[in-house]
Scaffold this motif. Structure first.
Motif, short mmCIF file in Angstrom:
data_model
loop_
_atom_site.label_atom_id
_atom_site.label_comp_id
_atom_site.label_asym_id
_atom_site.label_seq_id
_atom_site.Cartn_x
_atom_site.Cartn_y
_atom_site.Cartn_z
N ILE A 142 0.82 -1.22 0.12
CA ILE A 142 -0.60 0.43 0.04
C ILE A 142 0.96 0.98 -0.09
N ARG A 143 1.93 1.17 0.65
CA ARG A 143 3.02 2.15 0.70
C ARG A 143 3.81 2.56 -1.00
N LYS A 144 3.94 1.71 -1.22
CA LYS A 144 4.28 1.76 -2.48
C LYS A 144 3.61 2.33 -4.09
N VAL A 145 2.50 1.71 -3.43
CA VAL A 145 1.24 2.35 -4.26
C VAL A 145 1.06 3.26 -4.43
N LEU B 85 -0.29 -10.15 -6.60
CA LEU B 85 -0.82 -11.03 -5.31
C LEU B 85 -0.42 -11.69 -4.88
N ASP B 86 0.26 -12.14 -3.91
CA ASP B 86 -0.16 -13.24 -3.10
C ASP B 86 -1.56 -13.80 -2.27
N ILE B 87 -2.40 -14.44 -2.40
CA ILE B 87 -3.66 -14.36 -1.25
C ILE B 87 -3.18 -14.63 -0.35
N THR B 88 -2.55 -15.58 -0.45
CA THR B 88 -1.90 -16.01 1.35
C THR B 88 -1.01 -15.74 1.94
N MET B 89 -1.20 -13.94 2.92
CA MET B 89 0.19 -13.60 3.51
C MET B 89 -0.43 -13.49 5.35
N PRO B 90 1.10 -12.97 5.85
CA PRO B 90 0.75 -13.11 7.46
C PRO B 90 -0.29 -11.63 7.61
N GLY B 91 -1.18 -11.28 8.30
CA GLY B 91 -1.43 -9.80 8.32
C GLY B 91 -2.79 -9.68 7.34
N GLY C 14 -4.30 -11.41 0.89
CA GLY C 14 -4.08 -10.69 -0.63
C GLY C 14 -5.19 -10.38 -1.48
N LEU C 15 -6.72 -10.87 -0.86
CA LEU C 15 -7.81 -10.55 -1.02
C LEU C 15 -8.06 -9.85 -0.04
N GLU C 16 -7.51 -9.45 0.76
CA GLU C 16 -7.66 -8.21 1.62
C GLU C 16 -6.78 -6.75 0.94
N LEU C 17 -5.61 -6.52 0.52
CA LEU C 17 -5.11 -5.64 -0.38
C LEU C 17 -5.75 -5.39 -1.72
N ALA C 18 -6.78 -6.60 -2.29
CA ALA C 18 -7.38 -6.59 -3.90
C ALA C 18 -7.92 -5.91 -3.40
N ARG C 19 -8.78 -6.25 -2.68
CA ARG C 19 -10.43 -4.81 -1.78
C ARG C 19 -9.84 -3.10 -2.26
N HIS C 20 -8.86 -2.77 -1.22
CA HIS C 20 -7.89 -1.55 -1.70
C HIS C 20 -7.70 -1.31 -2.03
N HIS D 129 -8.92 -2.22 -4.98
CA HIS D 129 -10.17 -1.60 -5.73
C HIS D 129 -11.09 -0.45 -5.75
N GLU D 130 -10.69 -1.03 -4.33
CA GLU D 130 -12.14 0.88 -3.83
C GLU D 130 -11.40 1.90 -3.71
N ASN D 131 -9.84 2.21 -3.68
CA ASN D 131 -8.99 2.76 -3.72
C ASN D 131 -8.23 3.56 -4.65
N THR D 132 -8.08 2.57 -5.52
CA THR D 132 -7.19 3.11 -7.02
C THR D 132 -7.44 2.89 -8.13
N ALA D 133 -6.86 2.50 -8.93
CA ALA D 133 -7.27 2.05 -10.33
C ALA D 133 -6.21 0.83 -10.97
N VAL D 134 -5.69 0.52 -10.13
CA VAL D 134 -4.47 -0.36 -9.69
C VAL D 134 -5.25 -1.96 -10.71
N PRO D 135 -4.80 -2.26 -11.68
CA PRO D 135 -5.07 -3.55 -11.73
C PRO D 135 -4.18 -4.53 -11.07
N PHE D 136 -5.05 -6.22 -11.06
CA PHE D 136 -3.88 -6.85 -9.96
C PHE D 136 -4.86 -8.53 -11.10
N MET D 137 -3.58 -9.15 -10.33
CA MET D 137 -3.61 -10.96 -10.35
C MET D 137 -3.53 -11.11 -9.39
N PHE D 138 -3.89 -12.56 -9.28
CA PHE D 138 -3.59 -13.34 -7.74
C PHE D 138 -2.60 -14.58 -8.09
#
Length: 210
Positions: free
Chosen positions: A45-48, A58-64, A67-73, A75-84
């Protein structure tokens, strides 16, 4: 496959596996892409925020934050496309990826050929989405700019059985090729249609009187 056209395209790689990040960076770098890495969602998020990439992997499974939660962020806050990236190729993982808005899905372990095929397919899909958004934004701006453009787009839709985007793009391209504003071309088109309607009425009157 080193392509200069890819040189300025930035890819964000997010995974808590340092060796995998190194491998992904090497493969994509060899293909001509610029890469940046993050070992967590928070770092990603800092880098974006500092610079939006053209694609995030994005890796789906990460500590904290996952990847799914990051993807949601994203999608809602940027125009960055993503893959898993996922260690699981089951239907549920694919469904979650699709429902989150991902443009692609890569199953671990990853080899270079399979990665690039999936990545470039996802990037092409992301580019299509960007183009559609640009077209819609241009269309909305033009329609808001003047009644003439709106009426002309509707006229072209009816005359050529075209959808709204196609009608607008044809009108816009004609304006560009003639180096005129789109509202001017739209006004000319409407004036021509009015003349044709008047002539049609004149012909109909003449034929009726015979």
């Amino acid at each position: 496959m080193n392509s200069s056209s890819n040189a300025k395209r930035l890819v964000l790689l997010v995974d808590d596996d340092a060796l995998l990040l190194e491998f992904l960076s090497e493969v994509l770098g060899h293909a001509g892409y610029e890469t940046t890495t993050a070992a967590s969602a928070a770092e990603a998020i800092r880098k974006v925020e500092a610079r939006e990439p053209d694609m995030a992997l994005l890796d789906i499974t990460m500590p904290g934050m996952s990847g799914l939660e990051l993807a949601r962020h994203l999608h809602e806050n940027t125009a960055v496309p993503f893959m898993f990236l996922s260690a699981s190729g089951d239907a549920e993982s694919a469904r979650q990826a699709a429902s989150s808005g991902a443009v692609g899905f890569v199953v671990k372990p990853v080899d270079a050929a399979r990665l690039m095929a999936a990545f470039e397919s996802g990037l092409a899909r992301a580019d299509e989405i960007r183009q559609l958004r640009r077209t819609e934004a241009n269309l909305n701006a033009a329609l808001a700019a003047g009644r003439e453009t709106s009426l002309a787009v509707g006229l072209l839709m009816g005359r050529f059985q075209a959808d709204r985007n196609t009608a607008f793009e044809v009108l816009r391209d004609h304006a560009r090729s003639s180096r005129r504003k789109i509202n001017e071309v739209a006004d000319q088109l409407l004036a021509a249609e009015e003349v044709l309607n008047s002539l049609h009425a004149g012909f109909a009157s003449r034929l009726k009187s015979k």
